[in-house]
Structures are given as C-alpha cells and as structure tokens.
Design an enzyme around this catalytic site. Structure first.
Site, PDB file in Angstrom:
ATOM      1  N   TRP A  91      43.819  35.125  25.456  1.00  0.00           N
ATOM      2  CA  TRP A  91      43.935  34.787  26.878  1.00  0.00           C
ATOM      3  C   TRP A  91      42.796  33.895  27.370  1.00  0.00           C
ATOM      4  O   TRP A  91      42.981  33.058  28.250  1.00  0.00           O
ATOM      5  CB  TRP A  91      43.964  36.064  27.719  1.00  0.00           C
ATOM      6  N   PHE A  92      41.603  34.101  26.846  1.00  0.00           N
ATOM      7  CA  PHE A  92      40.426  33.353  27.317  1.00  0.00           C
ATOM      8  C   PHE A  92      39.683  32.715  26.138  1.00  0.00           C
ATOM      9  O   PHE A  92      38.493  32.967  25.920  1.00  0.00           O
ATOM     10  CB  PHE A  92      39.497  34.278  28.104  1.00  0.00           C
ATOM     11  N   TYR A 118      42.260  40.909  20.035  1.00  0.00           N
ATOM     12  CA  TYR A 118      43.421  41.788  20.179  1.00  0.00           C
ATOM     13  C   TYR A 118      44.354  41.577  18.991  1.00  0.00           C
ATOM     14  O   TYR A 118      44.521  40.459  18.502  1.00  0.00           O
ATOM     15  CB  TYR A 118      44.182  41.464  21.453  1.00  0.00           C
ATOM     16  N   GLU A 192      39.741  51.033  20.477  1.00  0.00           N
ATOM     17  CA  GLU A 192      39.944  52.245  21.283  1.00  0.00           C
ATOM     18  C   GLU A 192      41.148  53.055  20.804  1.00  0.00           C
ATOM     19  O   GLU A 192      42.250  52.929  21.348  1.00  0.00           O
ATOM     20  CB  GLU A 192      40.131  51.885  22.763  1.00  0.00           C
ATOM     21  N   TYR A 261      33.572  52.979  31.928  1.00  0.00           N
ATOM     22  CA  TYR A 261      33.598  52.089  33.096  1.00  0.00           C
ATOM     23  C   TYR A 261      32.987  52.861  34.252  1.00  0.00           C
ATOM     24  O   TYR A 261      33.368  54.006  34.521  1.00  0.00           O
ATOM     25  CB  TYR A 261      35.030  51.611  33.387  1.00  0.00           C
ATOM     26  N   GLU A 294      31.583  48.640  24.534  1.00  0.00           N
ATOM     27  CA  GLU A 294      32.291  48.145  25.725  1.00  0.00           C
ATOM     28  C   GLU A 294      32.004  49.047  26.909  1.00  0.00           C
ATOM     29  O   GLU A 294      32.219  50.252  26.849  1.00  0.00           O
ATOM     30  CB  GLU A 294      33.802  48.094  25.462  1.00  0.00           C
ATOM     31  N   ALA A 300      38.279  51.898  35.083  1.00  0.00           N
ATOM     32  CA  ALA A 300      38.747  51.721  33.704  1.00  0.00           C
ATOM     33  C   ALA A 300      39.832  50.660  33.576  1.00  0.00           C
ATOM     34  O   ALA A 300      40.030  50.087  32.505  1.00  0.00           O
ATOM     35  CB  ALA A 300      39.242  53.048  33.148  1.00  0.00           C
ATOM     36  N   SER A 301      40.506  50.359  34.668  1.00  0.00           N
ATOM     37  CA  SER A 301      41.540  49.319  34.661  1.00  0.00           C
ATOM     38  C   SER A 301      40.954  47.925  34.488  1.00  0.00           C
ATOM     39  O   SER A 301      41.672  46.968  34.196  1.00  0.00           O
ATOM     40  CB  SER A 301      42.326  49.362  35.971  1.00  0.00           C
ATOM     41  N   TRP A 328      31.766  44.273  29.334  1.00  0.00           N
ATOM     42  CA  TRP A 328      33.091  43.653  29.456  1.00  0.00           C
ATOM     43  C   TRP A 328      33.205  43.019  30.831  1.00  0.00           C
ATOM     44  O   TRP A 328      33.038  43.726  31.827  1.00  0.00           O
ATOM     45  CB  TRP A 328      34.156  44.740  29.278  1.00  0.00           C
TER      46      TRP A 328
END
Length: 385
Positions: A91-92, A118, A192, A261, A294, A300-301, A328
């Site tokens: 994606w990036f 990923y 994860e 997070y 991370e 967490a989203s 992250w």
C-alpha cells in the site's frame, strides 16, 4: 515630587512586579511541560546513548546483565533499538527511498527500521513482487547505518501454519542466501498470530502451534550459518510473550515480540500493571528477551487519539527495561498512528528531511522520543489556513 506622583510611581512598580511574577510562573509551567516533566516523572525518556548504530555496535546478540537477559552489541554491552515500521509495502511502497531512510537515520536518529511485508491482503501471496521492495529496503537500511527487521507480516488469517503462509521458509531462505549472516538483519517470523480464521488460542496450546511453525525456519537459518537475532510472535496479536516461559524455543538469539497500542492498552490499569505490561514482565523475569516490534499511539485499529500521555508511560517502561521498540507507521494515511500528514510526500527530497509541520501529531511525538529529546509540540492552529 508630590504625593500623587509618589503613589503613581509605587503603583507602576507594583504592576511591574506582578507582571514579572506572572511571566516567571508561565515560564516555569512551560519548563515543567517540556523539560522537567520528561526528566523528573519520566527520566528514561530523555537521552539515547544506548541507541547505537550498526557501524558502532556491530553484530547483535542476547546478553545477560544482573541475572536478566537483554539485547546486546558485539562488545557485550546493552543496546536499545528505536525506530519506525513501514505500513504494508503493498500500500505504501513510496517510503522505500534513500531520502526517507537517510532522514530517519540522521534526523530522527533511528537505528532500526521494520519492513512490514504483508502476506495476505494483496501482499506477497498474490503479489510476490513486493519482495523486491523488501530487498530494496534492506539495501537502503544497510547504506544508512540502520538495523533492519524483515517482517513476515501475518494477520488475516491468524495462524502462521495456514496455507497462505506456506512460502515462509522459502522466503527467509532466499533473504538469508542473499544476505548471509549480515549483521544488519533481524528476522521477524510471524507478525501477529491470532484467532482470526484460525485456532491460535490465547493459551499454551496456541503458543505450541506458533512454536511448531517457527522452529523449522530457525533451524534452517542456523544451519545456513546465520547468527542473526530472530523474533517470534505469539498468540493474541503478539501480546503473550509470557506463554513461551514454560516452553521456550531452544536458541540463544531468539527474542519474543510484544505489540500494543496506547489507546487500547495502558501500562497501569486500576493501580496495577496492565495485562500486556504484566505479560512482558513475566517473560523478562523468566529468562526471555522481548522486542516491541510494533506499537502505536492510537487505538488498536490504527486510528483514534493519539494517546501521548499513555505513550509516555509505555516508553518509560520500555526504556527503563532496555526493551527495543518500533513505532507504527511510516505512512501518510489519514489515521492517528500514521507518522505523516496525508499531504506529505513519503520522499522528503534529495538531501532533505521532513519539516516538523509535515509530520502528524504522532510522528512529531515519536521523532522526539526516538531522539531522546524533550517533546515540544508546534502550534497547529494556523496550519492549513
């Protein structure tokens, strides 16, 4: 001088004194916010003398100090890695450029970067070319004097043994063959593990499934002569390094990941250590080493927040225990955990660094914490006007 002029003079002097007192109080408050706050309440947030570059620290290894294992350099001294993680490279991919890596190494003073490859969600399993971005990222990390985490980013499904992840061993073999025993590289075998579309339960049985996946890859890497640090994920989205206490992986340079997070998990909950911090402590107290590969300032989203007060508590906990950490994420996504504003290019330009006003609230904060300097947020009221 008549009485009226004397009274006026005293009034004027009195007002000056009051004004001076007010100014001194304002300056005192500012000092507490930006300096004493960091040094007194959170003494381990300031300074980064343990954050050494590969050119100085050399090959990483697990060492033992005062009965507790931690990450060490080639000289047997403790070292802490601090840096950033990419978002999904599918994606990036634009973050993989020399100007960005140079800025992270020199301006942010990071000594590690994590390459999140990923496997699902449009990643390696359906687009193997994303591996080329990992290789490019490894080369740039080495060039810019940073350690680099090669992250096999499992997420959906949550079982690293799932068919979609069947290429893991071959992937790590290929990277290890291309960079044999390279001191810059850290292997992260399973981002994860979690119960999503899987039977990775939040217990010993779940850990055993992760261990069963990891051990053949570790053996393969060691048989090839690679002494690199290897990080292994654990159940419940890598929040349970403690599950490995009674059945750890038999390898002297294995670490266990922990993720959190700050908007979803606190160091302290109702006056007691929160569950993730407690799990980390249990792992440390029982001879394991932990690496926070991370963490985010959001929920967490990946969005909501940022929760910076909670982040201070977490980083104080990590730094005081010499636990390495990676934030992250290196993205210009419109979410709280992204380090850059949506309008910011992921390439800062030739010989340039990102200006602070190009960073998000999270990015500005994390940059200061990596550098170990007081966090002095800029005013954002006029930005965009």
């Amino acid at each position: 001088m008549n009485k009226w002029h004397i009274n006026k003079w005293y009034f004027f002097v009195g007002m000056l004194v009051i004004f001076a007192v007010i100014i001194s109080l304002i300056l005192k408050d500012t000092s507490l916010t930006f300096s004493s706050y960091d040094r007194e309440k959170f003494p381990h947030l300031i300074g980064n003398s343990m954050v050494k570059k590969p050119s100085l620290a050399g090959r990483l290894k697990i060492i033992e100090i005062d009965g507790r294992k931690t990450l060490g350099d080639q000289h047997g001294n403790p070292i802490q890695l601090r840096g950033m993680s990419t978002h999904g490279l599918q994606w990036f991919p634009q973050i993989i450029n020399n100007n960005a890596f140079s800025a992270l190494s020199k301006d942010w003073e990071a000594n590690v970067i994590r390459l999140a490859m990923y496997v699902g969600e449009g990643g390696y399993s359906t687009d193997p070319s994303v591996k080329e971005k990992v290789i490019e990222g490894i080369n740039l990390a080495i060039k810019n004097d940073m350690y680099v985490i090669v992250d096999w980013h499992i997420l959906n499904p949550g079982d690293p043994n799932a068919k979609i992840y069947s290429g893991a061993k071959e992937f790590f073999k290929e990277i290890a063959s291309k960079y044999p025993n390279d001191l810059h590289i850290i292997y992260e075998l399973a981002n994860e593990p979690n119960p999503t579309e899987s039977d990775i339960t939040n217990d010993i049985a779940g850990w055993e499934k992760v261990k069963k996946y990891a051990e053949p890859i570790i053996k393969m890497l060691r048989d090839m002569g690679n002494e690199n640090i290897i990080i292994v994920g654990n159940p419940e989205w890598s929040t349970r390094p403690d599950l490995a206490v009674n059945d750890p992986i038999d390898d002297k340079n294995v670490m266990y990941s922990a993720h959190f997070y700050t908007g979803s998990a606190s160091v302290w909950e109702n006056g007691n250590k929160g569950h993730i911090a407690r799990n980390i402590e249990k792992a440390l107290e029982n001879g394991l080493t932990v690496f926070v590969t991370e963490w985010g300032t959001s929920e967490a989203s990946g969005d909501g927040g940022p929760y910076l007060n909670e982040a201070d508590e977490w980083l104080e906990f990590l730094n005081s225990n010499n636990i390495s950490w990676v934030n992250w994420s290196l993205a210009n996504k419109n979410e709280a955990s992204a380090a850059f504003l949506p309008t910011t290019s992921l390439d800062p330009g030739n010989g340039k660094v990102w200006a602070v006003n190009q960073l998000s609230l999270s990015g500005e904060y994390v940059r200061a914490r990596i550098k170990g300097i007081p966090y002095k947020p800029i005013s954002r009221e006029t930005m965009g006007k």
